[in-house]
Structures are given as structure tokens and as C-alpha cells.
Write a protein that holds these residues in place. Structure first.
Motif, PDB file in Angstrom:
ATOM      1  N   GLU A  46       0.833  -1.198   0.000  1.00 17.06           N
ATOM      2  CA  GLU A  46       0.000   0.000   0.000  1.00 17.06           C
ATOM      3  C   GLU A  46       0.871   1.253   0.000  1.00 17.06           C
ATOM      4  O   GLU A  46       1.822   1.366   0.791  1.00 17.06           O
ATOM      5  N   TYR A  47       0.538   2.188  -0.853  1.00 16.89           N
ATOM      6  CA  TYR A  47       1.251   3.464  -0.916  1.00 16.89           C
ATOM      7  C   TYR A  47       1.000   4.260   0.362  1.00 16.89           C
ATOM      8  O   TYR A  47      -0.125   4.305   0.881  1.00 16.89           O
ATOM      9  N   VAL A  48       2.055   4.925   0.862  1.00 13.80           N
ATOM     10  CA  VAL A  48       1.939   5.747   2.064  1.00 13.80           C
ATOM     11  C   VAL A  48       2.193   7.226   1.764  1.00 13.80           C
ATOM     12  O   VAL A  48       1.360   8.071   2.090  1.00 13.80           O
ATOM     13  N   ALA A  49       3.347   7.513   1.152  1.00 15.65           N
ATOM     14  CA  ALA A  49       3.708   8.926   0.937  1.00 15.65           C
ATOM     15  C   ALA A  49       4.861   9.022  -0.046  1.00 15.65           C
ATOM     16  O   ALA A  49       5.598   8.059  -0.238  1.00 15.65           O
ATOM     17  N   PHE A  50       5.003  10.222  -0.655  1.00 23.43           N
ATOM     18  CA  PHE A  50       6.205  10.500  -1.431  1.00 23.43           C
ATOM     19  C   PHE A  50       6.660  11.925  -1.214  1.00 23.43           C
ATOM     20  O   PHE A  50       5.881  12.797  -0.795  1.00 23.43           O
ATOM     21  N   ILE A  51       7.939  12.146  -1.527  1.00 26.41           N
ATOM     22  CA  ILE A  51       8.516  13.488  -1.509  1.00 26.41           C
ATOM     23  C   ILE A  51       9.372  13.627  -2.759  1.00 26.41           C
ATOM     24  O   ILE A  51      10.202  12.772  -3.065  1.00 26.41           O
ATOM     25  N   THR A  52       9.162  14.729  -3.488  1.00 24.56           N
ATOM     26  CA  THR A  52       9.907  14.943  -4.715  1.00 24.56           C
ATOM     27  C   THR A  52      11.257  15.575  -4.424  1.00 24.56           C
ATOM     28  O   THR A  52      11.545  15.988  -3.293  1.00 24.56           O
ATOM     29  N   SER A  53      12.055  15.707  -5.464  1.00 24.89           N
ATOM     30  CA  SER A  53      13.360  16.345  -5.307  1.00 24.89           C
ATOM     31  C   SER A  53      13.217  17.799  -4.875  1.00 24.89           C
ATOM     32  O   SER A  53      14.078  18.330  -4.164  1.00 24.89           O
ATOM     33  N   GLY A  54      12.105  18.409  -5.247  1.00 23.93           N
ATOM     34  CA  GLY A  54      11.864  19.795  -4.873  1.00 23.93           C
ATOM     35  C   GLY A  54      11.200  19.968  -3.517  1.00 23.93           C
ATOM     36  O   GLY A  54      10.946  21.096  -3.092  1.00 23.93           O
ATOM     37  N   GLY A  55      10.887  18.841  -2.879  1.00 25.35           N
ATOM     38  CA  GLY A  55      10.298  18.897  -1.539  1.00 25.35           C
ATOM     39  C   GLY A  55       8.784  18.850  -1.495  1.00 25.35           C
ATOM     40  O   GLY A  55       8.198  18.923  -0.404  1.00 25.35           O
ATOM     41  N   SER A  56       8.144  18.691  -2.639  1.00 22.30           N
ATOM     42  CA  SER A  56       6.695  18.522  -2.623  1.00 22.30           C
ATOM     43  C   SER A  56       6.345  17.160  -2.050  1.00 22.30           C
ATOM     44  O   SER A  56       7.046  16.172  -2.308  1.00 22.30           O
ATOM     45  N   THR A  57       5.254  17.122  -1.287  1.00 27.21           N
ATOM     46  CA  THR A  57       4.868  15.874  -0.620  1.00 27.21           C
ATOM     47  C   THR A  57       3.437  15.483  -0.958  1.00 27.21           C
ATOM     48  O   THR A  57       2.619  16.316  -1.365  1.00 27.21           O
ATOM     49  N   ASN A  58       3.165  14.212  -0.771  1.00 27.61           N
ATOM     50  CA  ASN A  58       1.823  13.672  -0.983  1.00 27.61           C
ATOM     51  C   ASN A  58       1.636  12.507  -0.031  1.00 27.61           C
ATOM     52  O   ASN A  58       2.601  11.777   0.260  1.00 27.61           O
ATOM     53  N   TYR A  59       0.397  12.337   0.457  1.00 26.86           N
ATOM     54  CA  TYR A  59       0.116  11.300   1.439  1.00 26.86           C
ATOM     55  C   TYR A  59      -1.134  10.526   1.077  1.00 26.86           C
ATOM     56  O   TYR A  59      -2.088  11.077   0.508  1.00 26.86           O
ATOM     57  N   ALA A  60      -1.153   9.265   1.455  1.00 22.87           N
ATOM     58  CA  ALA A  60      -2.378   8.492   1.393  1.00 22.87           C
ATOM     59  C   ALA A  60      -3.367   9.075   2.398  1.00 22.87           C
ATOM     60  O   ALA A  60      -2.971   9.583   3.454  1.00 22.87           O
ATOM     61  N   ASP A  61      -4.640   8.981   2.073  1.00 20.78           N
ATOM     62  CA  ASP A  61      -5.666   9.534   2.966  1.00 20.78           C
ATOM     63  C   ASP A  61      -5.593   8.915   4.365  1.00 20.78           C
ATOM     64  O   ASP A  61      -5.870   9.588   5.356  1.00 20.78           O
ATOM     65  N   SER A  62      -5.202   7.658   4.427  1.00 18.55           N
ATOM     66  CA  SER A  62      -5.190   6.946   5.702  1.00 18.55           C
ATOM     67  C   SER A  62      -4.135   7.475   6.681  1.00 18.55           C
ATOM     68  O   SER A  62      -4.224   7.213   7.882  1.00 18.55           O
TER      69      SER A  62
END
Length: 114
Positions: A46-62
């Protein structure tokens, strides 16, 4: 050769915190998006989170609002700060990069007791 090494897992009570680390080698770390996934035996990863080289982030709703992903390019390390842990967060947590295909670490076990 690309290598990812996770650490920081353990046993914690519900409501507690842990910080996972992922040390990467063999890649240009500062230019690479870093991802965290988790897997419970018998279920899909299950996907949890990512961070790009520029520092942008994204998270699973959970995990949104409880987990924070970050990176330290000087240390070739990505982190996952996990707060307000719940028993349903129990899983093996994996670090991931996509470099000519998916590369995974060996995983670190997180167990949250109720």
C-alpha cells in the motif's frame, strides 16, 4: 548498484510515534523522488507517501495529518515521522525509488499495540 536501507521500526503503543529512516546509495539522491509503502501479510503493498526532489509531498488519505515525509539530501536519507499511530498502521514499511524500474529496501517492521 542502487541500495535502500530502512531502519527505525519497532513496537509502540497506540497513540505513540516512530521515525523511520531510509538511506539510499547508488543514485543521485537529491534528484530522486522518494516513496514509502507498507504491507501487511496477505495483502497488497500500500502506498503511504512520497517526496519529490523539490520537496513537494503527498500522502495516502489513511495517514494524512499523522505522518510526515521529509528528506536530508546531505545524508542521502528520507524519513517518515509517524505520529498518533493506530493498530491498523501495523505493517512492514518499505522505501522505494524508481530507477530503471522499482527498487525496494528490505523493509522495517512497525507494530502498534492497542
Amino acid at each position: 548498484q542502487v541500495q535502500l536501507v530502512e531502519s527505525g521500526g519497532g513496537l509502540v503503543q497506540a497513540g505513540g510515534s516512530l521515525r523511520l529512516s531510509c538511506v539510499a546509495s547508488g543514485i543521485l539522491f537529491s534528484s530522486t523522488t522518494m516513496r514509502w509503502f507498507r504491507q501487511v501479510p496477505g495483502k497488497q503493498r500500500e502506498y503511504v507517501a512520497f517526496i519529490t526532489s523539490g520537496g513537494s509531498t503527498n500522502y495516502a488519505d489513511s495517514v494524512k495529518g499523522r505522518f510526515t515525509i521529509s528528506r536530508d539530501n546531505a545524508k542521502n536519507t528520507a524519513y517518515l515521522q509517524m505520529n498518533s499511530l493506530k493498530p491498523e498502521d501495523t505493517a512492514v514499511y518499505y522505501c522505494n525509488v524508481v530507477v530503471r524500474g522499482n527498487i525496494w529496501g528490505q523493509g522495517t517492521q512497525v507494530t502498534v499495540s492497542s
